[in-house]
Design a protein around this motif. Structure first.
Motif, PDB file in Angstrom:
ATOM      1  N   UNK A  80       1.494   6.325 -13.810  1.00 39.62           N
ATOM      2  CA  UNK A  80       1.145   5.485 -13.704  1.00 39.62           C
ATOM      3  C   UNK A  80      -0.255   5.474 -13.508  1.00 39.62           C
ATOM      4  N   UNK A  81      -1.811   4.217 -13.888  1.00 34.55           N
ATOM      5  CA  UNK A  81      -3.089   5.092 -14.256  1.00 34.55           C
ATOM      6  C   UNK A  81      -3.951   4.750 -13.481  1.00 34.55           C
TER       7      UNK A  81
ATOM      8  N   UNK B 260      -0.922   7.026  -6.374  1.00 32.43           N
ATOM      9  CA  UNK B 260      -1.816   5.624  -6.562  1.00 32.43           C
ATOM     10  C   UNK B 260      -2.319   4.748  -5.216  1.00 32.43           C
ATOM     11  N   UNK B 261      -3.866   5.140  -4.623  1.00 29.97           N
ATOM     12  CA  UNK B 261      -4.630   4.090  -3.651  1.00 29.97           C
ATOM     13  C   UNK B 261      -4.892   3.253  -3.574  1.00 29.97           C
ATOM     14  N   UNK B 262      -4.231   2.084  -3.514  1.00 29.61           N
ATOM     15  CA  UNK B 262      -4.283   0.379  -4.361  1.00 29.61           C
ATOM     16  C   UNK B 262      -5.578   0.224  -2.948  1.00 29.61           C
TER      17      UNK B 262
ATOM     18  N   UNK C  23       1.138  -1.170   0.067  1.00 31.53           N
ATOM     19  CA  UNK C  23      -0.045   0.006   0.129  1.00 31.53           C
ATOM     20  C   UNK C  23       0.821   1.373   0.031  1.00 31.53           C
ATOM     21  N   UNK C  24       1.329   1.110   0.699  1.00 35.89           N
ATOM     22  CA  UNK C  24       2.463   3.034   1.336  1.00 35.89           C
ATOM     23  C   UNK C  24       3.892   2.715   0.254  1.00 35.89           C
TER      24      UNK C  24
ATOM     25  N   UNK D 273      -1.525  -6.127  -9.181  1.00 33.64           N
ATOM     26  CA  UNK D 273      -0.957  -5.521  -9.313  1.00 33.64           C
ATOM     27  C   UNK D 273      -0.821  -3.820  -9.662  1.00 33.64           C
ATOM     28  N   UNK D 274      -1.060  -2.814 -11.545  1.00 34.52           N
ATOM     29  CA  UNK D 274      -0.940  -1.766 -11.029  1.00 34.52           C
ATOM     30  C   UNK D 274      -1.002  -1.760 -12.334  1.00 34.52           C
TER      31      UNK D 274
END
Length: 395
Positions: free
Chosen positions: A280-281, A243-245, A235-236, A270-271
């Protein structure tokens, strides 16, 4: 000597050993475009780049790979990479011989056709004559049979299951149905039959301008502190990328709880990022939920009370569910409304599943939904009780 490329950008020069592994990287041309995870805390790591390259090949545990390599006169899955310049349908990395003038536009599989020889042979089909290795199948990971195909112009992945149950394709379609009903972004899987095999099919969720970066590489961007859990670290790192995952992890872990997905590892979430701007989308859609619903057990060993260990953050589904920050997004009415369609999907595979197995699969899902709803209610009750204590306690 080869050049590692990111679309048309030369990234690094490298050499390979006889085994096909990356053996030396004498020069890095563009550090910014190195694969994610080969730079940790701002410092480039050649061993991590070599690991990234190694993970680009088909796992040696893939069914049929040993027979294919033997028939093709190859020793290792790494040998397949050079046959297709390491091209993939998950990202825009590839390599060419140093001095070559081949361009990305000429060879990438997002726009150009590719051979089905490798995929066909990995699915057990025999072939006479020379094998055309120009295929994205050479860079697919995972141990299940899979191959890429083009359906009405769309790049799609076909994936099989493990004998004797062959349940994984059904699980993918079931998970898609559930996520559709409760509004979770996901790769849409549907069932199809080919040569007497039941397969799942889904479209590629990236294109020539975007790429999937698995969590395992994102985690490598910085060292984890000793006081951090893997969940907190992931998360960090994502937060550092802007990005807030947490919302997407909430949804993924909830679906995995319902499906009893025992194989949510750091390679299948993942991202997504823009391959040109490196922007980063956001989180990748949920995909690869096939190893679920006790798919490796025999019919007589299945039960609503059997719960395997899970991944990736905790070993217990109950403990992992505690990581979900909120269930406010989840409409349990819509979730229960999915059950008739879930049963229909399972019933559509009746030629491959016994009646008893099909019934148990649906029963397990229903039971998990009951448990999930009770968990959510308990959490709300607990919060209300705590709020009440705060209101009535001493000031």
């Amino acid at each position: 000597m080869y050049e590692l490329m990111h679309k048309n950008i030369p990234v690094a020069a490298f050499e390979t050993a006889e085994s096909g592994h990356m053996s030396d990287v004498p020069e890095v041309f563009d550090e910014e475009h190195l694969p994610v995870g080969s730079i940790c805390d701002g410092a480039y790591s050649e061993p991590m780049l070599a690991t990234w390259y190694l993970e680009r090949s088909i796992p040696s545990a893939r069914p049929g790979i040993k027979q294919f390599l033997s028939s093709a006169g190859m020793d290792s899955p790494m040998d397949l990479l050079s046959g297709s310049m390491g091209l993939s349908l998950s990202d825009q990395y590839w390599f060419r011989e140093q001095g070559s003038r081949v361009d990305w536009e000429d060879v990438n599989f997002f726009r150009n056709p590719f051979s089905g020889d490798v995929g066909d042979m990995l699915f057990g089909k025999s072939r006479v004559g020379e094998v055309d290795l120009e295929s994205p199948d050479n860079t697919t990971n995972g141990v299940l049979m899979k191959r890429w195909t083009i359906c009405d112009g769309e790049r799609c992945l076909l994936k099989g299951g493990r004998l004797p149950n062959n349940q994984e394709p059904v699980n993918e379609a079931v998970a898609s149905t559930i996520m559709k009903h409760i509004g979770i972004e996901h790769a849409e899987y549907r069932l199809m039959e080919e040569d007497g095999m039941l397969l799942s099919l889904c479209g590629d969720f990236v294109d020539e301008n975007t790429e999937f970066v698995p969590a395992t590489h994102i985690l490598n961007l910085k060292k984890r502190r000793g006081d951090q859990s893997l969940y907190q670290h992931y998360v960090e790192v994502c937060s550092d990328l802007g990005i807030d995952v947490v919302p997407s992890l909430d949804r993924m872990l909830t679906v995995d709880y319902i499906m009893l997905n025992g194989d949510r590892h750091f390679g299948n979430f993942g991202l997504i990022r823009n391959a040109d701007t490196l922007e980063w989308i956001g989180p990748a859609p949920v995909f690869d939920t096939g190893t679920s619903l006790q798919c490796t057990k025999g019919d007589s060993d299945m039960s609503v009370d059997v719960v395997p260990e899970c991944k990736p953050f905790m070993r217990s589904f109950e403990e992992q569910l505690k990581l979900v920050s909120s269930f406010d997004w989840l409409d349990f009415g819509s979730l229960r409304d999915a059950m008739p369609e879930v049963r229909e999907v399972i019933g559509g595979a009746s030629d491959y599943l016994t009646d008893g197995r099909a019934t148990l699969m649906a029963d397990i899902i229903g039971h998990r939904i009951d448990l999930l709803e009770q968990h959510a209610l308990d959490r709300v009750t607990s919060r209300r009780g705590w709020a009440g204590c705060r209101r009535t306690g001493p000031s």
